[in-house]
Design a protein around this motif. Sequence first.
Motif, mmCIF file in Angstrom:
data_model
loop_
_atom_site.group_PDB
_atom_site.id
_atom_site.type_symbol
_atom_site.label_atom_id
_atom_site.label_comp_id
_atom_site.label_asym_id
_atom_site.label_seq_id
_atom_site.Cartn_x
_atom_site.Cartn_y
_atom_site.Cartn_z
ATOM 1 N N VAL A 291 0.838 -1.205 0.000
ATOM 2 C CA VAL A 291 0.000 0.000 0.000
ATOM 3 C C VAL A 291 0.870 1.252 0.000
ATOM 4 O O VAL A 291 0.511 2.262 -0.624
ATOM 5 N N ALA A 292 2.022 1.199 0.660
ATOM 6 C CA ALA A 292 2.921 2.354 0.678
ATOM 7 C C ALA A 292 3.403 2.681 -0.738
ATOM 8 O O ALA A 292 3.436 3.851 -1.143
ATOM 9 N N LYS A 293 3.751 1.664 -1.492
ATOM 10 C CA LYS A 293 4.228 1.888 -2.863
ATOM 11 C C LYS A 293 3.132 2.473 -3.747
ATOM 12 O O LYS A 293 3.394 3.344 -4.588
ATOM 13 N N ASP A 294 1.887 2.011 -3.557
ATOM 14 C CA ASP A 294 0.787 2.554 -4.356
ATOM 15 C C ASP A 294 0.441 3.984 -3.954
ATOM 16 O O ASP A 294 0.063 4.803 -4.788
ATOM 17 N N ILE A 295 0.550 4.296 -2.661
ATOM 18 C CA ILE A 295 0.325 5.673 -2.210
ATOM 19 C C ILE A 295 1.327 6.609 -2.890
ATOM 20 O O ILE A 295 0.971 7.692 -3.375
ATOM 21 N N ILE A 296 2.575 6.197 -2.934
ATOM 22 C CA ILE A 296 3.614 7.018 -3.574
ATOM 23 C C ILE A 296 3.323 7.185 -5.065
ATOM 24 O O ILE A 296 3.423 8.292 -5.606
ATOM 25 N N LYS A 300 2.447 10.803 -6.954
ATOM 26 C CA LYS A 300 3.327 11.244 -8.036
ATOM 27 C C LYS A 300 2.615 11.284 -9.380
ATOM 28 O O LYS A 300 3.226 11.614 -10.398
ATOM 29 N N GLY A 301 1.316 10.928 -9.385
ATOM 30 C CA GLY A 301 0.549 10.963 -10.622
ATOM 31 C C GLY A 301 0.811 9.788 -11.539
ATOM 32 O O GLY A 301 0.505 9.835 -12.732
ATOM 33 N N GLU A 302 1.350 8.701 -10.987
ATOM 34 C CA GLU A 302 1.628 7.510 -11.786
ATOM 35 C C GLU A 302 0.476 6.509 -11.686
ATOM 36 O O GLU A 302 -0.385 6.618 -10.810
ATOM 37 N N MET A 303 0.449 5.534 -12.588
ATOM 38 C CA MET A 303 -0.578 4.497 -12.556
ATOM 39 C C MET A 303 -0.347 3.593 -11.352
ATOM 40 O O MET A 303 0.761 3.105 -11.131
ATOM 41 N N VAL A 304 -1.392 3.372 -10.557
ATOM 42 C CA VAL A 304 -1.257 2.541 -9.362
ATOM 43 C C VAL A 304 -1.493 1.087 -9.714
ATOM 44 O O VAL A 304 -2.083 0.744 -10.739
ATOM 45 N N LYS A 305 -1.047 0.198 -8.829
ATOM 46 C CA LYS A 305 -1.140 -1.235 -9.088
ATOM 47 C C LYS A 305 -2.476 -1.816 -8.660
ATOM 48 O O LYS A 305 -3.022 -2.688 -9.321
ATOM 49 N N ASN A 306 -3.026 -1.322 -7.541
ATOM 50 C CA ASN A 306 -4.226 -1.934 -6.966
ATOM 51 C C ASN A 306 -5.325 -0.911 -6.699
ATOM 52 O O ASN A 306 -5.691 -0.658 -5.550
ATOM 53 N N PRO A 307 -5.884 -0.294 -7.753
ATOM 54 C CA PRO A 307 -6.966 0.665 -7.535
ATOM 55 C C PRO A 307 -8.269 -0.054 -7.184
ATOM 56 O O PRO A 307 -8.575 -1.103 -7.738
ATOM 57 N N VAL A 308 -9.019 0.523 -6.257
ATOM 58 C CA VAL A 308 -10.327 -0.030 -5.888
ATOM 59 C C VAL A 308 -11.435 0.640 -6.696
ATOM 60 O O VAL A 308 -12.378 -0.016 -7.144
ATOM 61 N N ARG A 314 -3.220 -3.226 -16.984
ATOM 62 C CA ARG A 314 -2.101 -4.143 -16.827
ATOM 63 C C ARG A 314 -0.811 -3.439 -17.223
ATOM 64 O O ARG A 314 -0.781 -2.709 -18.216
ATOM 65 N N PRO A 315 0.270 -3.655 -16.466
ATOM 66 C CA PRO A 315 1.525 -2.942 -16.742
ATOM 67 C C PRO A 315 2.003 -3.098 -18.176
ATOM 68 O O PRO A 315 2.526 -2.155 -18.769
ATOM 69 N N GLU A 316 1.822 -4.293 -18.740
ATOM 70 C CA GLU A 316 2.320 -4.522 -20.095
ATOM 71 C C GLU A 316 1.513 -3.757 -21.148
ATOM 72 O O GLU A 316 1.965 -3.582 -22.282
ATOM 73 N N GLU A 317 0.312 -3.304 -20.786
ATOM 74 C CA GLU A 317 -0.521 -2.548 -21.728
ATOM 75 C C GLU A 317 -0.399 -1.034 -21.531
ATOM 76 O O GLU A 317 -0.726 -0.264 -22.427
ATOM 77 N N TYR A 318 0.059 -0.636 -20.361
ATOM 78 C CA TYR A 318 0.008 0.785 -20.007
ATOM 79 C C TYR A 318 0.767 1.667 -20.999
ATOM 80 O O TYR A 318 0.267 2.706 -21.432
ATOM 81 N N ASN A 319 1.985 1.263 -21.355
ATOM 82 C CA ASN A 319 2.781 2.087 -22.275
ATOM 83 C C ASN A 319 2.121 2.221 -23.637
ATOM 84 O O ASN A 319 2.302 3.228 -24.329
ATOM 85 N N GLU A 320 1.357 1.200 -24.033
ATOM 86 C CA GLU A 320 0.683 1.240 -25.334
ATOM 87 C C GLU A 320 -0.504 2.205 -25.327
ATOM 88 O O GLU A 320 -0.744 2.920 -26.303
ATOM 89 N N ILE A 321 -1.255 2.219 -24.229
ATOM 90 C CA ILE A 321 -2.478 3.022 -24.230
ATOM 91 C C ILE A 321 -2.298 4.402 -23.597
ATOM 92 O O ILE A 321 -3.167 5.262 -23.748
ATOM 93 N N LYS A 322 -1.171 4.627 -22.908
ATOM 94 C CA LYS A 322 -0.971 5.918 -22.231
ATOM 95 C C LYS A 322 -1.122 7.118 -23.167
ATOM 96 O O LYS A 322 -1.828 8.082 -22.829
ATOM 97 N N PRO A 323 -0.494 7.119 -24.364
ATOM 98 C CA PRO A 323 -0.670 8.299 -25.236
ATOM 99 C C PRO A 323 -2.109 8.480 -25.691
ATOM 100 O O PRO A 323 -2.558 9.618 -25.918
ATOM 101 N N PHE A 324 -2.878 7.396 -25.798
ATOM 102 C CA PHE A 324 -4.285 7.505 -26.183
ATOM 103 C C PHE A 324 -5.121 8.045 -25.027
ATOM 104 O O PHE A 324 -6.104 8.759 -25.244
#
Length: 523
Positions: A291-296, A300-308, A314-324
Amino acid sequence: MRILVSDDLAHEGIDILKQEFDVDVKTSLSEEQLMEIIQDYDALVVRSATKVTKNIIDKSNLKVIGRAGVGVDNIDVDSATRKGILVVNAPEGNTIAASEHTVALLMAAARNIPAAVASLKSKKWDRKSFVGVELRGKTLGVVGLGRIGKDVAYKAIGLGMNVLAYDPYVIKDHVENIHIKVADLETVIKEADFITFHVPLTKTTYHMIDKERISMMKDKVIIINCARGGIIDETALYDALVSGKVAACALDVFEHEPPLESPLIDLPNVIATPHLGASTAEAQVNVAVDVAKDIIRALKGEMVKNPVNMITVRPEEYNEIKPFIELAEKMGSLYTQLKNGRISEVEMIYTGKITRFDVKPITTAGIKGILTNILEIPANLVNAYFLAKERGIKIIEKKISKDQDAPGNVILKITTDKGVGSVSGTVFEKNEQRIIAVDDYKIDLIPKGYALMSFHRDRPGIVGEVGNLLGRNDINIAYMQLGRKSFRGEALMVLGTDEEIPENVLDEIKKIKDVSDAVFIKF
């Protein structure tokens, strides 16, 4: 950025937070005490003791609430979502601890271990009263095949049990090839010798096991609950234990905790533990760190791992869809700066390579862009869908996947009481974003900085008149785009500028002959 930790948290998690931000640890606060100080913090970290109520959320300026554990029933997630506060949890850190505790209770109930221990400690040598049943060859019903439920199933298969599971969100073929048979809830509770629950407490799971469903179970069934209190109607369970319909049960959770007044804990065929599912030294560290890592990440405005309360990418898709995601937000913002009207429907249409991915985060970003310019409540990726539906806006998402290797395009179509309009965009190589059409006008617009968009009749000299007016006011033009429907017909001019255009200059542009409208756009 300031973080408040209001429950006991493993120091490993606190140390990670302190490396990045200011952290205060203040535990055992009442709701009133928390309300007095919460506006001073950007993030709140809790376990299960702190109740994060609507009153606390409304008083806060929080950006994120973190739950060091799985369940979030102590957090008013709906109120957090409406205010745009991200809620994250740590669902993986206690998986092993919870699944092992479940199997421990399963074995203890099958072999009457606690009662036998108590008997011997009272100086009795009584073997006949504690004859148990074997697990091998029996059917374990698993209700909920999330991380914990699936891990319990794996362990049960290793013990030689047959596993029959219910989970409406699991693809059947995905689990049946690992020897887990999937069925509907009624089939599971009718055929299982042992039943274990691994679902969250929601409106649909509250008292999902009631008198009627208990009556469907096998005689002498054994029930295990290490998930959430309230899933089982405890009055109905008590009656079934007294009558012998349910041979035994093992409960780690209760509808009201601590359950010191519950008649269940006085029954000899009930094993009760005080919510110990995640209580291992390893699990406490794991959930605190996660939870500490996700809070950080959130701060910082980054994609979190465990959003409720936000869509997971998914991390492997994030770079592909981020510009969209970024493009869709700018498209939505452009539309509502350019036009007005009461919005009734938003349609997002996707073509090309982007259709290979889950596009819901992109749709959400488009809605955020639309709402940012028309609502007083701040819209973000957490609350955009919620706010749109609250306003009665219908959201439609379409994929047209004829050629999934073609460049990815996004079309935003908006229906209002004044008609239908659209904005189209694409992403070129090296993640270069472009807006390629507004309604029927084809353009090639870089969605950055400032732009002047003017609608006019296509005639010689009009571009020069606008350019000269901007020059006289010391406003530099960075680029120009022109789209038109027909020769000497209606046209759209886009002028990228290096400076903001004051309102008085905009009014002068609108007075130019054949200019029907002019709008200053900020990206």
